[in-house]
Design an enzyme around this catalytic site. Structure first.
Site, PDB file in Angstrom:
ATOM      1  N   CYS A   3       0.833  -1.186   0.000  1.00  0.00           N
ATOM      2  CA  CYS A   3       0.000   0.000   0.000  1.00  0.00           C
ATOM      3  C   CYS A   3       0.864   1.230   0.000  1.00  0.00           C
ATOM      4  O   CYS A   3       2.079   1.156   0.043  1.00  0.00           O
ATOM      5  CB  CYS A   3      -0.847   0.010   1.257  1.00  0.00           C
ATOM      6  SG  CYS A   3      -1.534  -1.587   1.630  1.00  0.00           S
ATOM      7  N   ARG A  28       0.739   3.785  -7.849  1.00  0.00           N
ATOM      8  CA  ARG A  28       1.265   2.503  -7.387  1.00  0.00           C
ATOM      9  C   ARG A  28       0.233   1.381  -7.505  1.00  0.00           C
ATOM     10  O   ARG A  28       0.577   0.212  -7.370  1.00  0.00           O
ATOM     11  CB  ARG A  28       1.685   2.625  -5.920  1.00  0.00           C
ATOM     12  CG  ARG A  28       2.845   3.553  -5.700  1.00  0.00           C
ATOM     13  CD  ARG A  28       2.978   3.894  -4.244  1.00  0.00           C
ATOM     14  NE  ARG A  28       3.152   2.709  -3.437  1.00  0.00           N
ATOM     15  CZ  ARG A  28       4.262   2.429  -2.768  1.00  0.00           C
ATOM     16  NH1 ARG A  28       5.270   3.233  -2.818  1.00  0.00           N
ATOM     17  NH2 ARG A  28       4.353   1.351  -2.033  1.00  0.00           N
ATOM     18  N   TRP A  72      -3.927  -1.897  -1.208  1.00  0.00           N
ATOM     19  CA  TRP A  72      -3.938  -2.939  -2.243  1.00  0.00           C
ATOM     20  C   TRP A  72      -4.147  -4.238  -1.486  1.00  0.00           C
ATOM     21  O   TRP A  72      -3.271  -4.698  -0.764  1.00  0.00           O
ATOM     22  CB  TRP A  72      -2.604  -2.927  -2.977  1.00  0.00           C
ATOM     23  CG  TRP A  72      -2.561  -3.715  -4.238  1.00  0.00           C
ATOM     24  CD1 TRP A  72      -2.929  -3.303  -5.485  1.00  0.00           C
ATOM     25  CD2 TRP A  72      -2.078  -5.047  -4.396  1.00  0.00           C
ATOM     26  NE1 TRP A  72      -2.703  -4.302  -6.409  1.00  0.00           N
ATOM     27  CE2 TRP A  72      -2.189  -5.375  -5.762  1.00  0.00           C
ATOM     28  CE3 TRP A  72      -1.568  -6.005  -3.517  1.00  0.00           C
ATOM     29  CZ2 TRP A  72      -1.809  -6.615  -6.269  1.00  0.00           C
ATOM     30  CZ3 TRP A  72      -1.198  -7.240  -4.021  1.00  0.00           C
ATOM     31  CH2 TRP A  72      -1.318  -7.534  -5.383  1.00  0.00           C
ATOM     32  N   ASN A  96       1.596  -0.351   5.855  1.00  0.00           N
ATOM     33  CA  ASN A  96       2.013  -0.987   4.602  1.00  0.00           C
ATOM     34  C   ASN A  96       2.897  -2.161   4.979  1.00  0.00           C
ATOM     35  O   ASN A  96       3.821  -2.001   5.761  1.00  0.00           O
ATOM     36  CB  ASN A  96       2.791   0.033   3.756  1.00  0.00           C
ATOM     37  CG  ASN A  96       3.393  -0.586   2.504  1.00  0.00           C
ATOM     38  OD1 ASN A  96       2.934  -1.629   2.042  1.00  0.00           O
ATOM     39  ND2 ASN A  96       4.412   0.051   1.960  1.00  0.00           N
ATOM     40  N   GLY A  97       2.619  -3.332   4.431  1.00  0.00           N
ATOM     41  CA  GLY A  97       3.434  -4.512   4.739  1.00  0.00           C
ATOM     42  C   GLY A  97       2.540  -5.675   5.110  1.00  0.00           C
ATOM     43  O   GLY A  97       1.325  -5.650   4.875  1.00  0.00           O
ATOM     44  N   GLU A 464       9.434  -9.353 -22.991  1.00  0.00           N
ATOM     45  CA  GLU A 464       8.983  -8.052 -22.506  1.00  0.00           C
ATOM     46  C   GLU A 464       7.750  -7.579 -23.296  1.00  0.00           C
ATOM     47  O   GLU A 464       6.801  -7.058 -22.715  1.00  0.00           O
ATOM     48  CB  GLU A 464      10.129  -7.039 -22.583  1.00  0.00           C
ATOM     49  CG  GLU A 464       9.782  -5.608 -22.184  1.00  0.00           C
ATOM     50  CD  GLU A 464       9.255  -5.466 -20.763  1.00  0.00           C
ATOM     51  OE1 GLU A 464       9.322  -6.415 -19.982  1.00  0.00           O
ATOM     52  OE2 GLU A 464       8.737  -4.384 -20.449  1.00  0.00           O
ATOM     53  N   LYS A 468       4.084  -6.802 -21.567  1.00  0.00           N
ATOM     54  CA  LYS A 468       3.393  -5.514 -21.694  1.00  0.00           C
ATOM     55  C   LYS A 468       1.954  -5.742 -22.171  1.00  0.00           C
ATOM     56  O   LYS A 468       1.020  -5.147 -21.641  1.00  0.00           O
ATOM     57  CB  LYS A 468       4.097  -4.586 -22.697  1.00  0.00           C
ATOM     58  CG  LYS A 468       5.381  -3.965 -22.218  1.00  0.00           C
ATOM     59  CD  LYS A 468       5.194  -2.771 -21.309  1.00  0.00           C
ATOM     60  CE  LYS A 468       5.400  -3.086 -19.872  1.00  0.00           C
ATOM     61  NZ  LYS A 468       6.667  -3.489 -19.384  1.00  0.00           N
ATOM     62  N   GLU A 471      -0.199  -7.314 -19.351  1.00  0.00           N
ATOM     63  CA  GLU A 471      -0.585  -6.513 -18.190  1.00  0.00           C
ATOM     64  C   GLU A 471      -1.470  -5.318 -18.527  1.00  0.00           C
ATOM     65  O   GLU A 471      -2.377  -5.015 -17.778  1.00  0.00           O
ATOM     66  CB  GLU A 471       0.627  -6.091 -17.354  1.00  0.00           C
ATOM     67  CG  GLU A 471       1.542  -5.110 -17.997  1.00  0.00           C
ATOM     68  CD  GLU A 471       2.734  -4.752 -17.112  1.00  0.00           C
ATOM     69  OE1 GLU A 471       2.592  -4.679 -15.895  1.00  0.00           O
ATOM     70  OE2 GLU A 471       3.819  -4.527 -17.679  1.00  0.00           O
ATOM     71  N   HIS A 487       7.857 -27.423 -30.085  1.00  0.00           N
ATOM     72  CA  HIS A 487       7.917 -28.392 -28.994  1.00  0.00           C
ATOM     73  C   HIS A 487       6.673 -28.319 -28.116  1.00  0.00           C
ATOM     74  O   HIS A 487       6.692 -28.764 -26.969  1.00  0.00           O
ATOM     75  CB  HIS A 487       9.198 -28.180 -28.180  1.00  0.00           C
ATOM     76  CG  HIS A 487      10.432 -28.382 -28.997  1.00  0.00           C
ATOM     77  ND1 HIS A 487      10.818 -29.617 -29.455  1.00  0.00           N
ATOM     78  CD2 HIS A 487      11.322 -27.500 -29.510  1.00  0.00           C
ATOM     79  CE1 HIS A 487      11.919 -29.493 -30.185  1.00  0.00           C
ATOM     80  NE2 HIS A 487      12.231 -28.205 -30.245  1.00  0.00           N
ATOM     81  N   LYS A 586       2.481  -0.644  -8.683  1.00  0.00           N
ATOM     82  CA  LYS A 586       3.764  -0.202  -9.241  1.00  0.00           C
ATOM     83  C   LYS A 586       4.940  -0.746  -8.448  1.00  0.00           C
ATOM     84  O   LYS A 586       5.943  -1.161  -9.010  1.00  0.00           O
ATOM     85  CB  LYS A 586       3.790   1.328  -9.255  1.00  0.00           C
ATOM     86  CG  LYS A 586       5.073   1.935  -9.806  1.00  0.00           C
ATOM     87  CD  LYS A 586       5.145   1.762 -11.306  1.00  0.00           C
ATOM     88  CE  LYS A 586       6.379   2.376 -11.930  1.00  0.00           C
ATOM     89  NZ  LYS A 586       6.618   1.783 -13.261  1.00  0.00           N
TER      90      LYS A 586
HETATM   91  C1  F6R Z   1       5.953  -4.521 -15.694  1.00  0.00           C
HETATM   92  C2  F6R Z   1       6.429  -3.974 -14.454  1.00  0.00           C
HETATM   93  C3  F6R Z   1       6.842  -4.931 -13.391  1.00  0.00           C
HETATM   94  C4  F6R Z   1       8.118  -4.443 -12.701  1.00  0.00           C
HETATM   95  C5  F6R Z   1       8.457  -5.360 -11.509  1.00  0.00           C
HETATM   96  C6  F6R Z   1       9.744  -4.948 -10.834  1.00  0.00           C
HETATM   97  O1  F6R Z   1       5.629  -3.512 -16.595  1.00  0.00           O
HETATM   98  O2  F6R Z   1       6.503  -2.802 -14.287  1.00  0.00           O
HETATM   99  O3  F6R Z   1       7.019  -6.209 -13.906  1.00  0.00           O
HETATM  100  O4  F6R Z   1       9.147  -4.437 -13.630  1.00  0.00           O
HETATM  101  O5  F6R Z   1       7.413  -5.315 -10.582  1.00  0.00           O
HETATM  102  O6  F6R Z   1       9.684  -3.645 -10.341  1.00  0.00           O
HETATM  103  P1  F6R Z   1      10.995  -2.865  -9.973  1.00  0.00           P
HETATM  104  O7  F6R Z   1      11.757  -2.633 -11.222  1.00  0.00           O
HETATM  105  O8  F6R Z   1      10.528  -1.600  -9.318  1.00  0.00           O
HETATM  106  O9  F6R Z   1      11.771  -3.749  -9.030  1.00  0.00           O
END
Ligand code: F6R
Length: 591
Positions: A3, A28, A72, A96-97, A464, A468, A471, A487, A586
């Protein structure tokens, strides 16, 4: 819980400051929000709701001290009751935690006659506080924290202490901030940068008291002197120049690369020369997008024959490290520098005596303070949940690091390193593909799923691209090594199924083309991205995208750009908000 928390003491407009800070935390990801204000008369007033921060707007809550939260959900569904702050007696708390021993503590409190109003682990903490309190606010928080296991960043109000907030940190991020007429604690540096002028990190096990000043105490209750640093311009919160944050952040990629390269040129790598020169093995750990960047780095070092290189997602790292030890170099990559799994992996590597290098986008983040040597990317604040510009900047940092490693080991930088300076301009050239990628997104918007293929250095880019699309467009997408389809996964290919392939390595052009021929023979709609006009002209692909030219090892920095843009267009065309993907946050600060 994963959070955002904020605490604010302010001469005036505390309520407004809390709401604007919560709005800065929104990026976030969250599902409910709340605030509690404490008035000079010692009255606690709370407003908390499931859904957006904007739901908290309404009649102003009076008070010069307040705490706020974006939740969250982990323990208990998103609901008004489970939203923070939680109240008990004289106390209000945001957390948070995750409190790992909350079940045992809850049982103890239930036996003592406590009635719980939420399903959260956090409510246990506020009820324990109410029990422990004998008139000493900080003392009660310290006493309760000593009983908690798990991770937390807490901010607490006590109605006997108007104008005061006590905060604590263990394992979850927390920073203190100051501005003219206002003091803050917050779980997120970027969210505080728009409000505070000075920042000061809070270390694990420390407590913060905000009143007329910020005071920090260690676990033994001794006051700690800590310097504040002025918020740097690149730390200031971003604003949207175009449409969504994600569109803006893609548009900022050339600038992010330019700033990152300039920062790298100014970085003195001499302090890590010995560790890099003598590296026996290199280990990399990261999550999600950052993991894909780490994969590219590992591929590059392996290709250069530097030494044995192992790359793992941070959450799996601990199961794959029987050999890590002294003389090994551990590279952790994290945009936020707060990802719990990556921090844990780094702590494990450190405990085994490895030399730690961090690559982070957030100055003063937990990771940057944990490692022996931190390399700052200068991508600027990234607000959209899905990483874009930070990925390109991570790749540049990692490739630059690889060049330094090769230099320290062999006395010469590899030839490709000289071409890094052209990357910002080449990234701008990539924008030329956007018209075509937009048309492609329009054509494929109703697809049920898609594959991204790549071999060798193109594989992390394919992974990657697929991540993208998954998500932000909420569409099933998978990235595969181009040679692996037959395979098993080829079974999913049917008439019209989109397959996007990357082919940027000359030695592998024909092999990737073979994979495209295989899927096309099964009716797939094939898309090929390459910098070679010849390869494109000979390909059987239905759609061909020409990438700018740069030497092969640097291609991943550029080849991902059309895929980032494509995913963003897919998201918008499918009626989604690319900045706020479903179920995602985030900064993933829980393991
Ligand atoms: C995908 C994305 C996540 C972050 C992952 C790691 O678009 O943003 O997969 O890459 O949660 O986050 P960081 O880089 O902050 O450790």
């Amino acid at each position: 819980m994963m959070c955002g928390i904020i605490g604010c003491i302010s001469g005036e407009n505390c309520y407004e400051k809390l709401l604007s800070s919560l709005a800065r935390l929104e990026y976030r990801g969250y599902d409910s929000a709340g605030v509690c204000l404490l008035s000079e008369e010692g009255v606690l007033r709370v407003r908390k709701k499931k859904g957006y921060v904007s739901n908290l707007a309404g009649k102003r809550l009076a008070g010069g001290a307040g705490i706020g939260h974006t939740r969250w959900a982990t323990h208990g569904k998103p609901s008004d009751e489970n939203a923070h702050p939680h109240l008990c007696g004289k106390f209000a708390l945001v957390h948070n935690g995750i409190i790992e021993n909350y079940a045992a503590l809850k049982e103890e409190l239930l036996a003592a006659g406590e009635v719980f109003l939420s399903e959260t682990d956090s409510e246990v903490v506020v009820r324990l506080l109410s029990h422990a309190y004998r008139g000493d606010f900080l003392g009660a928080v310290r006493e309760v924290c000593a009983r908690l296991s798990g991770s937390y960043a807490l901010a607490v109000l006590c109605s006997d202490f108007p104008g005061e907030i006590v905060a604590a940190r263990k394992g979850s991020p927390l920073v203190a901030g100051a501005a003219k007429g206002a003091l803050y604690v917050c779980s997120d540096v970027p969210a505080l940068c728009g409000e505070a002028e000075f920042l000061c990190p809070v270390e694990d096990g420390e407590f913060v008291v905000l009143s007329d000043a910020v005071r920090i105490y260690d676990a033994q209750g001794r006051q700690v002197e800590r310097a504040f640093s002025r918020v740097k311009s690149e730390q200031r919160a971003a604003s949207v120049a175009e449409g969504t944050f994600m569109q803006s952040e893609i548009a900022q990629i050339p600038r992010a690369l330019r700033d990152t390269l300039a920062g790298l040129e100014d970085t003195d790598f001499a302090p890590c020369a010995r560790a890099l020169r003598g590296a026996k093995r290199v280990w990399c750990a990261a999550c999600g997008t950052a993991y894909h960047a780490a994969l590219s780095f590992a591929d590059l070092l392996a290709e250069e024959g530097f030494c044995d290189v192992f790359c793992s997602t941070s959450s799996e790292f601990r199961y794959k490290t029987p050999l890590i030890g002294e003389k090994d170099v551990f590279v952790a990559v994290s945009q936020s520098g707060e990802t719990a799994d990556t921090l844990e992996a780094a702590r494990l590597a450190k405990s085994r005596g490895a030399y730690l290098i961090g690559i982070t986008n957030v100055a003063d983040s937990s990771l940057s303070r944990l490692v022996h040597f931190n390399i700052a990317m200068r991508a600027g604040p990234e607000i959209a949940v899905a990483a874009t510009k930070s990925y390109n900047a991570q790749l540049v940092c990692l490739f630059y690091l690889a060049a330094q490693m090769l230099f320290f080991k062999r006395g010469a930088v590899p030839g490709w390193a000289g071409e890094m300076v052209s990357l910002p301009e080449k990234a701008e050239e990539c924008f030329r593909t956007f018209g075509q990628m937009s048309a492609l997104a329009a054509k494929l918007r109703a697809a049920k799923g898609m594959f991204f293929l790549g071999r060798n250095a193109d594989l992390p880019t394919a992974l990657e691209g697929a991540l993208k699309v998954r998500e932000i467009a909420c569409l099933f997408a998978e990235g595969y090594p181009a040679g692996e389809l037959k395979h098993g996964s080829l079974a999913l290919v049917e008439e019209g199924f989109p397959v996007l392939a990357l082919s940027t390595r000359e030695a592998l052009f024909s092999k990737t083309e073979n994979a495209l021929a295989e899927v096309r023979a099964r009716g797939a709609y094939a898309v090929l991205l390459s910098q070679s006009e010849e390869v494109l002209s000979r390909s059987c692909a239905d759609c061909k995208v020409l990438l700018p030219q740069v030497c092969a090892p640097l291609m991943p920095v550029l080849s991902v750009l059309p895929l980032q843009y494509f995913a963003c267009r897919m998201s918008l065309l499918r009626g989604m908000d690319p900045d706020k993907p479903r179920n995602l946050a985030k900064s993933v600060t829980v393991e």
